[in-house]
Design a protein around this motif. Structure first.
Motif, mmCIF file in Angstrom:
data_model
loop_
_atom_site.group_PDB
_atom_site.id
_atom_site.type_symbol
_atom_site.label_atom_id
_atom_site.label_comp_id
_atom_site.label_asym_id
_atom_site.label_seq_id
_atom_site.Cartn_x
_atom_site.Cartn_y
_atom_site.Cartn_z
ATOM 1 N N TYR A 128 31.215 -62.698 22.843
ATOM 2 C CA TYR A 128 31.065 -61.591 21.909
ATOM 3 C C TYR A 128 32.387 -60.872 21.675
ATOM 4 O O TYR A 128 32.644 -60.366 20.576
ATOM 5 N N LEU A 129 33.237 -60.827 22.697
ATOM 6 C CA LEU A 129 34.540 -60.188 22.549
ATOM 7 C C LEU A 129 35.384 -60.941 21.520
ATOM 8 O O LEU A 129 36.040 -60.325 20.680
ATOM 9 N N PHE A 130 35.361 -62.261 21.594
ATOM 10 C CA PHE A 130 36.137 -63.079 20.650
ATOM 11 C C PHE A 130 35.729 -62.784 19.215
ATOM 12 O O PHE A 130 36.579 -62.544 18.342
ATOM 13 N N PHE A 131 34.432 -62.782 18.950
ATOM 14 C CA PHE A 131 33.969 -62.583 17.578
ATOM 15 C C PHE A 131 34.129 -61.128 17.133
ATOM 16 O O PHE A 131 34.366 -60.863 15.948
ATOM 17 N N PHE A 132 34.017 -60.183 18.071
ATOM 18 C CA PHE A 132 34.263 -58.788 17.716
ATOM 19 C C PHE A 132 35.709 -58.596 17.271
ATOM 20 O O PHE A 132 35.975 -57.918 16.273
ATOM 21 N N LEU A 133 36.634 -59.214 17.992
ATOM 22 C CA LEU A 133 38.046 -59.101 17.632
ATOM 23 C C LEU A 133 38.328 -59.759 16.283
ATOM 24 O O LEU A 133 39.160 -59.280 15.507
ATOM 25 N N ASN A 134 37.635 -60.863 15.994
ATOM 26 C CA ASN A 134 37.794 -61.507 14.686
ATOM 27 C C ASN A 134 37.292 -60.602 13.570
ATOM 28 O O ASN A 134 37.930 -60.485 12.513
ATOM 29 N N PHE A 135 36.150 -59.977 13.800
ATOM 30 C CA PHE A 135 35.606 -59.056 12.802
ATOM 31 C C PHE A 135 36.523 -57.847 12.630
ATOM 32 O O PHE A 135 36.795 -57.412 11.501
ATOM 33 N N LEU A 136 37.040 -57.317 13.741
ATOM 34 C CA LEU A 136 37.950 -56.180 13.690
ATOM 35 C C LEU A 136 39.220 -56.536 12.924
ATOM 36 O O LEU A 136 39.755 -55.718 12.163
ATOM 37 N N GLN A 137 39.700 -57.767 13.103
ATOM 38 C CA GLN A 137 40.881 -58.234 12.387
ATOM 39 C C GLN A 137 40.685 -58.151 10.877
ATOM 40 O O GLN A 137 41.576 -57.703 10.141
ATOM 41 N N ILE A 138 39.510 -58.558 10.412
ATOM 42 C CA ILE A 138 39.217 -58.530 8.978
ATOM 43 C C ILE A 138 39.222 -57.100 8.454
ATOM 44 O O ILE A 138 39.816 -56.804 7.402
ATOM 45 N N LEU A 139 38.573 -56.202 9.193
ATOM 46 C CA LEU A 139 38.526 -54.806 8.771
ATOM 47 C C LEU A 139 39.919 -54.182 8.743
ATOM 48 O O LEU A 139 40.262 -53.441 7.812
ATOM 49 N N MET A 140 40.734 -54.477 9.751
ATOM 50 C CA MET A 140 42.085 -53.918 9.823
ATOM 51 C C MET A 140 42.957 -54.426 8.678
ATOM 52 O O MET A 140 43.772 -53.681 8.118
ATOM 53 N N LEU A 141 42.796 -55.684 8.310
ATOM 54 C CA LEU A 141 43.556 -56.232 7.193
ATOM 55 C C LEU A 141 43.165 -55.557 5.877
ATOM 56 O O LEU A 141 44.018 -55.302 5.010
ATOM 57 N N GLU A 142 41.859 -55.284 5.710
ATOM 58 C CA GLU A 142 41.423 -54.607 4.493
ATOM 59 C C GLU A 142 41.941 -53.173 4.443
ATOM 60 O O GLU A 142 42.358 -52.685 3.386
ATOM 61 N N VAL A 143 41.913 -52.472 5.594
ATOM 62 C CA VAL A 143 42.454 -51.112 5.653
ATOM 63 C C VAL A 143 43.951 -51.130 5.369
ATOM 64 O O VAL A 143 44.477 -50.277 4.627
ATOM 65 N N ALA A 144 44.655 -52.114 5.924
ATOM 66 C CA ALA A 144 46.100 -52.217 5.711
ATOM 67 C C ALA A 144 46.425 -52.480 4.245
ATOM 68 O O ALA A 144 47.452 -52.012 3.726
ATOM 69 N N THR A 145 45.549 -53.201 3.558
ATOM 70 C CA THR A 145 45.747 -53.453 2.126
ATOM 71 C C THR A 145 45.726 -52.144 1.343
ATOM 72 O O THR A 145 46.625 -51.856 0.534
ATOM 73 N N TRP A 146 44.674 -51.353 1.589
ATOM 74 C CA TRP A 146 44.561 -50.067 0.879
ATOM 75 C C TRP A 146 45.722 -49.141 1.236
ATOM 76 O O TRP A 146 46.307 -48.505 0.351
ATOM 77 N N PHE A 147 46.067 -49.071 2.523
ATOM 78 C CA PHE A 147 47.130 -48.169 2.965
ATOM 79 C C PHE A 147 48.472 -48.547 2.331
ATOM 80 O O PHE A 147 49.256 -47.668 1.960
ATOM 81 N N THR A 148 48.729 -49.846 2.213
ATOM 82 C CA THR A 148 49.988 -50.299 1.611
ATOM 83 C C THR A 148 50.119 -49.803 0.178
ATOM 84 O O THR A 148 51.178 -49.317 -0.229
ATOM 85 N N LEU A 149 49.040 -49.915 -0.599
ATOM 86 C CA LEU A 149 49.088 -49.466 -1.988
ATOM 87 C C LEU A 149 49.107 -47.942 -2.090
ATOM 88 O O LEU A 149 49.784 -47.367 -2.957
ATOM 89 N N TRP A 150 48.382 -47.275 -1.200
ATOM 90 C CA TRP A 150 48.320 -45.805 -1.238
ATOM 91 C C TRP A 150 49.644 -45.187 -0.814
ATOM 92 O O TRP A 150 50.124 -44.236 -1.443
ATOM 93 N N TYR A 151 50.249 -45.732 0.217
ATOM 94 C CA TYR A 151 51.463 -45.135 0.787
ATOM 95 C C TYR A 151 52.723 -45.538 0.017
ATOM 96 O O TYR A 151 53.608 -44.711 -0.228
ATOM 97 N N ASN A 152 52.815 -46.803 -0.382
ATOM 98 C CA ASN A 152 54.031 -47.315 -1.014
ATOM 99 C C ASN A 152 53.943 -47.392 -2.534
ATOM 100 O O ASN A 152 54.922 -47.731 -3.196
ATOM 101 N N GLY A 153 52.784 -47.114 -3.089
ATOM 102 C CA GLY A 153 52.638 -47.212 -4.524
ATOM 103 C C GLY A 153 52.378 -48.645 -4.965
ATOM 104 O O GLY A 153 52.148 -49.543 -4.144
#
Length: 464
Positions: A128-153
């Motif tokens: 379960y830890l392995f798959f939780f980390l995989n799911f967390l990775q996806i969420l973090m990448l999506e958050v990083a996408t929004w933050f990149t556009l919001w912060y850097n234009g």
């Protein structure tokens, strides 16, 4: 090997393999569909269209031994057993082999012993830890996408970085939904199905039911035309495999300029996921899958509300299409490296182990390769044990190799770049075979690549 059926053998009607084949053969009644699981004969004539995995999936094994396919796909066999007992009509007569005479008895027995060993080793138990980390990775990448556009234009560099991040998130989402679709994340099927619907519909924007029905057919009969949905683009777009390509040419069929298919392949795969986005919506509406439709609409709503304030209406539409095209290119290119260069033909009813080995190859193991491909660089192990959690593929690989060595079966494993190149080379080769057969029927016949008769019922046992 678990027996899915119960009952007294003495009270059951006895059948031979010849009778089963005749009753389900193409020359006879198409209304009758029988199959064999652990020596028991089941009539699926009225049930197949109700099959939860799809009517076509179970129908692909009509007239055949489906024991290993049954075990590979079903996690809760006790639950399935009560439904199967209603379909039981008999069993194989004494003296009849447990599986069709054309199959390699020792290889089939050895593979079943291997599966029992793997199960005792606990390799079907998920982390379960392995798959939780995989799911967390996806969420973090999506958050990083929004933050990149919001912060850097939305300057070019910022936009490209955001596109790369979101494309990576979406590709990793394919691997995670793939795990859930194969019931390999949770021990209970119910939780796998619920989470698969959430990930596939809400995080990806596709129908989970559509994916399962298509993908399970691929696993049931990989590289078998027309049963494997992954090669149904033959012959509408591609000429695949030596046998089928020459056959197309000799029939003078030309849907596309197949001799150039290695050039237009990259264009086609760029457009497939955008097309499947629309087809998936059509699928859920046609079948009235309203819950899935609601989840899919939340994906598009979330995407628009997240990026429209940053990119505007035209910008968010362009961003969506660009990510979908890149996602399609990466995901479909990776998923085809394991199969297109391999043997593609009609269903010859090979045993489970041989069928997977002749149609599947691996990519070398490394941290990057395993992450980039969602551990499907171990495609052979995944096809042999589709419900096994992917983090355990590397553990079972040496056992699979050992069984291949014992029976003289080739276990193909190659570098990632070589796998990419082999896709192009195989498309070029099959396209040239089609072209030669199309222009020179006599020359094509001399290659010996095509049979003038209907496909034989069985492959040469144990050879791939």
């Amino acid at each position: 090997m678990e027996d899915p059926a119960e009952g007294s053998g003495s009270s059951l009607q006895l059948f031979t393999w010849e009778e089963i084949g005749l009753r389900t053969g193409q020359e006879h009644s198409q209304q009758e569909r029988w199959l064999v699981i652990n020596r028991k004969v089941y009539d699926i004539s009225q049930f197949y269209w109700q099959h939860p995995g799809g009517a076509r999936l179970i129908n692909h094994y009509a007239g055949q031994d489906a024991t290993d396919a049954f075990v590979a796909f079903h996690v809760n066999k006790i639950l399935v057993r009560k439904y199967m007992n209603l379909l039981l009509i008999g069993e194989l007569a004494p003296g009849q082999p447990s599986f069709e005479p054309c199959k390699n008895k020792l290889l089939v027995e050895n593979f079943r012993e291997l599966r029992a060993t793997v199960k005792r080793m606990g390799l079907f138990n998920p982390s379960y830890l392995f798959f939780f980390l995989n799911f967390l990775q996806i969420l973090m990448l999506e958050v990083a996408t929004w933050f990149t556009l919001w912060y850097n234009g939305t300057a070019v560099i910022s936009f490209l970085i955001a596109t790369l991040l979101l494309t990576t998130a979406q590709v990793q989402g394919w691997w995670f939904q793939h795990d859930l679709g194969h019931l390999s994340v949770f021990s209970k099927s119910k939780w796998n199905h619920l989470c698969h619907e959430f990930v596939m519909c809400h995080l990806k924007g596709f129908s989970s039911s559509w994916w399962n029905r298509q993908h399970n057919q691929h696993h049931a009969k990989p590289n078998c035309f027309p049963k494997d949905t992954d090669i149904l683009l033959h012959p509408s777009l591609f000429a695949l495999g030596k046998t089928l390509s020459v056959e197309l040419g000799m029939k003078k069929e030309k849907w596309m300029p197949y001799n150039h298919q290695h050039k237009y392949f990259i264009i086609i795969i760029m457009l497939l996921l955008p097309f499947f986005t629309l087809y998936s919506l059509y699928f859920v509406i046609q079948r009235k899958l309203w819950v899935e439709l609601a989840w899919i609409l939340t994906y598009f709503t979330r995407f628009f509300l997240t990026y429209e304030p940053l990119l505007g209406v035209n910008g968010v539409l362009g961003f969506f299409l660009l990510v979908r095209v890149l996602e399609s290119t990466v995901f479909l290119w990776l998923s085809h490296t394991n199969h297109i260069p391999m043997h593609i033909d009609y269903d010859k009813n090979a045993d489970w182990f041989s069928a997977q080995l002749q149609s599947t190859c691996n990519v070398n193991q490394s941290f990057f390769n395993s992450w980039f491909t969602g551990h499907l660089n171990f495609q052979i192990e995944h096809h042999l044990f589709p419900t096994m959690p992917r983090h355990n593929y590397w553990k079972v690989a040496p056992l699979v190799k050992s069984l291949c060595d014992k029976h003289g079966i080739k276990y193909q494993c190659k570098p990632l770049l070589t796998a990419f190149a082999d896709v192009v080379h195989s498309l070029k080769e099959s396209g040239e075979l089609w072209h030669d057969a199309f222009l020179h029927k006599e020359a094509a016949a001399s290659t010996g690549e095509i049979s003038q008769q209907l496909p034989q019922r069985c492959n040469t046992a144990g050879k791939v």
